[in-house]
Design an enzyme around this catalytic site. Structure first.
Site, PDB file in Angstrom:
ATOM      1  N   HIS A 164      33.824  38.811  41.063  1.00 25.17           N
ATOM      2  CA  HIS A 164      33.977  38.609  39.626  1.00 25.17           C
ATOM      3  C   HIS A 164      34.766  37.311  39.439  1.00 25.17           C
ATOM      4  O   HIS A 164      35.572  36.944  40.284  1.00 25.17           O
ATOM      5  CB  HIS A 164      34.778  39.803  39.097  1.00 25.17           C
ATOM      6  CG  HIS A 164      34.928  39.891  37.610  1.00 25.17           C
ATOM      7  ND1 HIS A 164      35.816  39.111  36.910  1.00 25.17           N
ATOM      8  CD2 HIS A 164      34.326  40.700  36.698  1.00 25.17           C
ATOM      9  CE1 HIS A 164      35.745  39.434  35.629  1.00 25.17           C
ATOM     10  NE2 HIS A 164      34.850  40.385  35.466  1.00 25.17           N
ATOM     11  N   LYS A 211      39.205  50.827  32.897  1.00 21.18           N
ATOM     12  CA  LYS A 211      37.969  51.197  33.601  1.00 21.18           C
ATOM     13  C   LYS A 211      38.084  52.593  34.211  1.00 21.18           C
ATOM     14  O   LYS A 211      37.156  53.075  34.861  1.00 21.18           O
ATOM     15  CB  LYS A 211      37.648  50.163  34.680  1.00 21.18           C
ATOM     16  CG  LYS A 211      37.281  48.792  34.106  1.00 21.18           C
ATOM     17  CD  LYS A 211      36.642  47.911  35.156  1.00 21.18           C
ATOM     18  CE  LYS A 211      36.701  46.441  34.811  1.00 21.18           C
ATOM     19  NZ  LYS A 211      35.742  46.049  33.775  1.00 21.18           N
ATOM     20  N   CYS A 240      30.239  38.155  34.324  1.00 21.67           N
ATOM     21  CA  CYS A 240      31.396  37.406  34.834  1.00 21.67           C
ATOM     22  C   CYS A 240      31.243  37.130  36.321  1.00 21.67           C
ATOM     23  O   CYS A 240      32.225  37.181  37.084  1.00 21.67           O
ATOM     24  CB  CYS A 240      32.708  38.130  34.578  1.00 21.67           C
ATOM     25  SG  CYS A 240      33.086  38.293  32.843  1.00 21.67           S
ATOM     26  N   ASP A 257      40.445  43.220  44.951  1.00 23.28           N
ATOM     27  CA  ASP A 257      40.120  43.519  43.561  1.00 23.28           C
ATOM     28  C   ASP A 257      39.531  44.930  43.527  1.00 23.28           C
ATOM     29  O   ASP A 257      38.389  45.145  43.929  1.00 23.28           O
ATOM     30  CB  ASP A 257      39.115  42.478  43.051  1.00 23.28           C
ATOM     31  CG  ASP A 257      38.541  42.822  41.678  1.00 23.28           C
ATOM     32  OD1 ASP A 257      38.866  43.905  41.137  1.00 23.28           O
ATOM     33  OD2 ASP A 257      37.756  42.012  41.162  1.00 23.28           O
ATOM     34  N   GLN A 281      36.659  48.087  40.253  1.00 28.38           N
ATOM     35  CA  GLN A 281      35.465  48.942  40.217  1.00 28.38           C
ATOM     36  C   GLN A 281      35.537  50.068  41.245  1.00 28.38           C
ATOM     37  O   GLN A 281      34.569  50.816  41.420  1.00 28.38           O
ATOM     38  CB  GLN A 281      34.200  48.096  40.479  1.00 28.38           C
ATOM     39  CG  GLN A 281      33.960  46.994  39.459  1.00 28.38           C
ATOM     40  CD  GLN A 281      33.589  47.516  38.079  1.00 28.38           C
ATOM     41  OE1 GLN A 281      33.258  48.689  37.906  1.00 28.38           O
ATOM     42  NE2 GLN A 281      33.667  46.643  37.093  1.00 28.38           N
TER      43      GLN A 281
END
Lengths: 406, 146
Positions: free
Chosen positions: A121, A224, A361, A198, A201
Site C-alpha cells: 500500500h 479495519k 492506494c 504493515d 489487513q
C-alpha cells in the site's frame, strides 16, 4: 460462529441502498462498527469524557484508567511482551511514518538498503522512499511470483549485508496474499536487519502474535477491525522504542520543560504528543472484546469459507479476471472484460452492493498487474453466502448490460 | 433488475462515444499539451490542441478511464473544435453547472455533451465527466500565463 446473529449487532447493515438491501463488500477499506463499540464510545462521552494523564479529578482518573487499560488489552491481544510496547497512533499510516522517521533516520545511512515489495500500500512505500531520499539509501524490491506471492528464495535474493530494514505487508490489500512474516523476520534478523510490518489487513482477520512472529515493528488500524477511525497501534520491541527519538513534540510527552530545552517522558507516551484519541481507544477496546468473543481463528475460518465460495462462483461469470493467488485472505480483486471497474462499481451500487474500484492506494502494484484500476470485493464477519449469490447475479447482469450494442 | 437509472447514466450516445471515440490520438505539432489525472481513481487524460488566433483549430485526446470520462472527452473534442477559446471555457462552465444539477445553458451547437446530464444523479461519477473539461481549463490557464 453464527453470521445471522452477528449481523444484528451492526445497525448500519440494516438499510436499503438504492432500494436494495445493502451488501457491504468494502471491509478492506473500512469495516462496519458493531453496537457494543458505538455504545462504549457513547458511554465515554456521556459519562467520563475527560483528558488523560493530567487531572486529579474523578473523571480524568477514569479516562486515564480506561486509556491505559486499552493499552494492556492491545498488549494481550497481539501478545506483546510489555504494555510499553504499544504506542497509540492515528492509524497504520501514522505508525509506519513514525518508524520510518524516528527509527529509520536513526539507523539508515547512505548506501544502505531498505527492502520493500511491489504489493505494498502507498502507506508502506512512500515513507520508505522519503527515508531513502533523506539518507541517500536505496529501495530494493522483492521479486514477486506470477501469482503475486513471494518466496523464501526471493526474499533471500535481496536481503543482504546492506539491508537495514525490511518493510512488508502481512496481507496484501489487493492480492490477498498472506506473507510468511515469521520466515521473513528470521531472514531479516539473520542478516542483522530489522523488520517492520504493515498489519492493517491482517489483525482484523487472524490471530497475530508479535512475539511468535518475532517482528521489530508491527502497525495496524482500529477502523479495519470493527473499531472507530482515527486510532491505530504501533507495536515496537521495547529496546528499539527506548532508543528512538519522538517525531512530535508537545503536551504529555515531556518530562521537564525549560525555556530553551526539554526532556522526554518514557516510552510509549514519549510518542503520544498532545491529547490522544481517548474515545477512540475506548472504541478499540470494545472492538477487541468483540473479536475475541468470536475468536480470531473462527473469523479466519469463516472468511476462508466465504472467499473460497466467492472465488469459485465468480469463475462462473464470463470475462472475470481475478488477481492474486488461489490461497488468499478474505478479499477478491478483479476486473470484468470490457467493463471499466468504475462503471462496474456504479452498476453494483445501484443494486445496493458496495465494492471498491480504483487503484486501492497501490499504484506500483497496478503497474505490476498491468492494469489502470481494478474492482475489489472484501468480506468480514457480517457477510454471508446469500450476499455472494446476489453479487454473482449482479455481476452477470452487469456483463449483460454492457454487452448490448449501444 | 431495474436499470432505469442506469439507462439514464449509460445512454446509447454515451456508450457510442466510449466505444467509438472521436478525435482520439495526439496532435504531433500541437500548440498546447495538457495532462491531468484523477489520483483517487487512476483515470488519466492527455489533451493536445492546435490553437491559432484564439481559436481551437483542432483537439485530440488520449487516456485511460471509465466510459463516462472517456465519452465526455470525446464529446468535448467535438464540441470545442472550431470554437473560440473563450467559448470553449464557457462551455466548460455550463457543463459544470449541468453536473451540479444547476440551471445551465447548453445549446445544440455543443454536440452531444447534454447526453451526460444523467451523471448529476451519480455524485461519485461527476469527477469522471468533468476530467477532460478540467484539463482543458488547466491547459488554457497555463498557456495564458506563459
Amino acid at each position: 460462529m453464527n453470521a445471522i446473529d452477528i449481523r444484528s449487532d451492526f445497525p448500519i447493515l440494516n438499510q436499503k441502498v438504492n432500494g436494495k438491501d445493502l451488501i457491504y463488500f468494502d471491509t478492506s477499506a473500512t469495516s462496519q462498527t458493531p453496537s457494543p463499540v458505538i455504545e462504549a464510545m457513547d458511554e465515554y462521552y456521556k459519562e467520563y469524557n475527560s483528558n488523560v494523564h493530567r487531572g486529579v479529578h474523578t473523571l480524568s482518573t477514569k479516562a486515564t484508567d480506561s486509556y491505559e487499560k486499552t493499552r494492556m488489552k492491545v498488549k494481550n491481544f497481539i501478545n506483546a511482551q510489555y504494555f510499553e510496547e504499544v504506542v497509540f497512533t492515528r492509524g497504520t499510516t501514522a505508525a509506519i511514518n513514525l518508524v520510518a522517521r524516528s527509527f529509520g533516520d536513526m539507523i539508515v545511512e547512505a548506501g544502505d538498503e531498505i527492502v520493500v515489495t511491489e504489493m505494498e500500500h502507498h502507506a508502506n512505500i512512500v515513507p520508505w522512499q522519503q527515508l531513502a531520499k533523506r539518507k541517500g539509501a536505496n529501495l530494493v524490491f522483492v521479486p514477486m511470483e506470477e501469482d503475486g506471492t513471494i518466496t523464501r528464495e526471493s526474499i533471500e535474493s535481496v536481503v543482504g549485508e546492506r539491508t537495514k530494514i525490511v518493510a512488508i505487508t502481512h496481507v496484501s490489500n489487493v492480492l490477498g496474499t498472506i506473507n510468511d512474516i515469521k520466515e521473513i523476520a528470521e531472514i531479516a534478523h539473520s542478516n542483522d536487519a530489522y523488520i517492520s510490518v504493515d498489519g492493517a489487513q491482517a489483525v482484523p482477520h487472524m490471530r497475530v502474535d508479535v512475539q511468535d512472529l518475532d517482528v521489530d515493528f508491527y502497525a495496524f488500524s482500529g477502523h479495519k477491525m470493527l473499531g472507530p477511525t482515527g486510532i491505530g497501534v504501533l507495536y515496537g520491541k521495547s529496546e528499539l522504542l527506548e532508543r528512538m527519538e519522538p517525531i512530535e513534540y508537545g503536551g504529555d510527552m515531556i518530562d521537564f520543560v525549560d525555556l530553551r530545552d526539554a526532556t522526554w517522558t518514557d516510552v510509549p507516551v514519549k510518542f503520544e504528543a498532545g491529547t490522544p484519541m481517548i474515545a477512540e481507544t475506548v472504541g478499540l477496546s470494545a472492538a477487541i472484546d468483540y473479536i475475541e468473543e468470536i475468536g480470531p481463528e473462527n473469523i479466519l475460518d469463516f472468511e476462508q469459507e466465504l472467499v473460497n465460495y466467492a472465488y469459485d462462483r465468480m469463475n462462473e461469470v464470463e470475462g472475470i479476471e481475478i488477481y492474486g493467488p488461489r490461497s488468499r485472505a478474505g478479499l477478491i480483486t478483479f476486473n470484468m472484460e470490457d467493463v471499466h471497474p468504475h462503471d462496474l462499481a456504479t452498476v453494483l451500487d445501484t443494486e445496493g452492493i458496495a465494492v471498491r474500484a480504483g487503484h486501492h492506494c497501490a499504484q506500483p502494484l497496478m503497474k505490476w498487474l498491468d492494469v489502470s484500476s481494478t474492482a475489489r470485493a472484501s468480506f468480514y464477519v457480517y457477510n454471508n453466502k446469500e450476499e455472494i449469490d446476489s453479487f454473482i447475479e449482479s455481476l452477470k447482469r452487469t456483463k449483460e448490460f454492457f454487452s448490448y450494442e449501444f | 433488475m431495474n436499470f432505469n437509472n442506469l439507462d439514464q447514466l449509460y445512454r446509447s450516445v454515451i456508450m457510442d462515444h466510449y466505444k467509438n471515440p472521436r478525435n482520439k490520438g495526439v496532435i504531433e505539432d500541437g500548440t498546447l499539451t495538457v495532462d491531468m489525472n484523477n489520483p483517487t481513481c487512476g483515470d488519466r487524460i492527455r489533451l493536445t490542441l492546435d490553437v491559432a488566433d484564439g481559436i481551437v483549430e483542432d483537439v485530440k485526446f488520449e487516456g485511460e478511464g471509465c466510459s463516462i470520462s472517456m465519452a465526455s472527452a470525446s464529446m468535448m473534442t467535438e464540441a470545442i473544435t472550431g470554437e473560440k477559446v473563450d467559448k470553449a471555457l464557457s462551455m466548460g462552465d455550463e457543463f459544470s453547472k449541468m453536473m451540479l444539477g444547476e440551471d445551465h445553458d447548453i445549446t445544440d451547437d455543443m454536440g452531444d455533451i447534454e447526453a451526460l446530464a444523467g451523471v448529476s444523479q451519480f455524485p461519485a461519477r461527476i469527477k469522471c465527466a468533468t476530467l477532460s473539461w478540467k484539463a482543458l481549463e488547466k491547459g488554457f490557464k497555463e498557456a495564458g500565463s506563459k
